[in-house]
Design an enzyme around this catalytic site. Structure first.
Site, PDB file in Angstrom:
ATOM      1  N   GLU A   1      -3.199  -0.232   9.438  1.00  0.00           N
ATOM      2  CA  GLU A   1      -1.809  -0.240   8.971  1.00  0.00           C
ATOM      3  C   GLU A   1      -1.769   0.118   7.492  1.00  0.00           C
ATOM      4  OE1 GLU A   1       1.319   0.180   9.462  1.00  0.00           O
ATOM      5  OE2 GLU A   1       1.805  -1.614  10.604  1.00  0.00           O
ATOM      6  N   ASP A   2      -0.696   0.788   7.081  1.00  0.00           N
ATOM      7  CA  ASP A   2      -0.567   1.140   5.670  1.00  0.00           C
ATOM      8  C   ASP A   2      -0.114  -0.047   4.826  1.00  0.00           C
ATOM      9  OD1 ASP A   2       2.003   1.125   6.770  1.00  0.00           O
ATOM     10  OD2 ASP A   2       2.627   3.015   5.873  1.00  0.00           O
TER      11      ASP A   2
ATOM     12  N   ASP B   1       4.647  -5.774   5.366  1.00  0.00           N
ATOM     13  CA  ASP B   1       5.773  -6.217   4.563  1.00  0.00           C
ATOM     14  C   ASP B   1       6.287  -7.517   5.181  1.00  0.00           C
ATOM     15  OD1 ASP B   1       8.351  -6.344   3.274  1.00  0.00           O
ATOM     16  OD2 ASP B   1       8.176  -4.220   2.832  1.00  0.00           O
TER      17      ASP B   1
ATOM     18  N   LYS C   1       2.226  -7.371   1.256  1.00  0.00           N
ATOM     19  CA  LYS C   1       3.285  -7.985   0.447  1.00  0.00           C
ATOM     20  C   LYS C   1       3.556  -9.380   1.007  1.00  0.00           C
ATOM     21  CE  LYS C   1       6.175  -4.029  -0.866  1.00  0.00           C
ATOM     22  NZ  LYS C   1       7.544  -3.498  -0.718  1.00  0.00           N
TER      23      LYS C   1
ATOM     24  N   VAL D   1       7.093   0.818  -2.952  1.00  0.00           N
ATOM     25  CA  VAL D   1       5.958   1.675  -3.274  1.00  0.00           C
ATOM     26  C   VAL D   1       5.883   2.893  -2.361  1.00  0.00           C
ATOM     27  CG1 VAL D   1       4.554  -0.151  -4.300  1.00  0.00           C
ATOM     28  CG2 VAL D   1       4.401   0.264  -1.848  1.00  0.00           C
TER      29      VAL D   1
ATOM     30  N   ARG E   1       4.430  11.033   0.560  1.00  0.00           N
ATOM     31  CA  ARG E   1       3.226  10.655   1.310  1.00  0.00           C
ATOM     32  C   ARG E   1       1.964  11.276   0.715  1.00  0.00           C
ATOM     33  NH1 ARG E   1       4.533   8.097   6.114  1.00  0.00           N
ATOM     34  NH2 ARG E   1       6.505   8.681   7.078  1.00  0.00           N
TER      35      ARG E   1
END
Length: 186
Positions: free
Chosen positions: A105-106, A109, A137, A160, A172
């Site tokens: 996962e990037d 959140d 986060k 971000v 990206r």
């Protein structure tokens, strides 16, 4: 700023440089390699689109055989807030029954979308599910029980972009993680 100067006026600050990304991804590869056995059947599941660059670089740092697969999941529109509705746009193709699944996962959140995906994938009877995220986060986390097994960077609650993360499909291709100026998304 070096590379990607066309976006220089849109970025408030660089919070993770290209060099820091490379170093931490190398370390994550070592951590992941140590967490599995040489004969484990591992499927790396990239959550599209944001995690593509991260997965490509991370996979080269893992000293084990892995199989790639991809899933496109959406809970965001063009704005900065989640719609709360999780849609599977592209499901994975590999059968994960009795295999180790490493979700790439990037960013985590609120955790809502990823929790939905993890719950769904558990029904497919994998041997294990582990999560690696580039960014975390924690102060935004709604799903408190959801934590990454491998975490690149903990970041503050700022918007971000870069290194796979976007706003309205832009940014990206930045080689760093930067904070987007508020005027760009408000």
């Amino acid at each position: 700023m070096g590379k990607n100067t066309v976006f220089a006026d849109d970025i408030e600050e660089i919070i993770i440089s290209e060099e820091k990304l490379k170093t931490r991804i190398r370390e994550l590869g070592e951590e992941i390699t140590a967490a599995y056995n040489e004969d484990d059947d591992i499927v790396m599941l990239c959550i599209l689109r944001g995690a593509v660059l991260f997965m490509a670089d991370l996979a080269r740092e893992i000293d084990l055989p892995v199989v790639f697969d991809f899933m496109d999941v959406s809970s965001y529109g063009a704005s900065t807030e989640s719609s709360g509705v999780v849609r599977i746009i592209k499901d994975m193709e590999e059968n994960i029954e009795d295999r180790h699944l490493l979700i790439v996962e990037d960013i985590i959140d609120t955790g809502r979308t990823l929790k939905h995906v993890v719950d769904m994938l558990h029904t497919r009877s994998p041997k294990s599910i582990k999560i690696v995220t580039l960014l975390d986060k924690p102060e935004r986390r709604v799903q408190k029980e959801l934590e990454a097994d491998f975490n690149g960077f903990e970041i503050p609650d700022k918007f971000v972009v870069g290194y796979g993360l976007d706003f309205a499909e832009k940014y990206r291709n930045l080689s760093f993680i930067g904070v987007l100026k508020e005027k760009m998304y408000s």
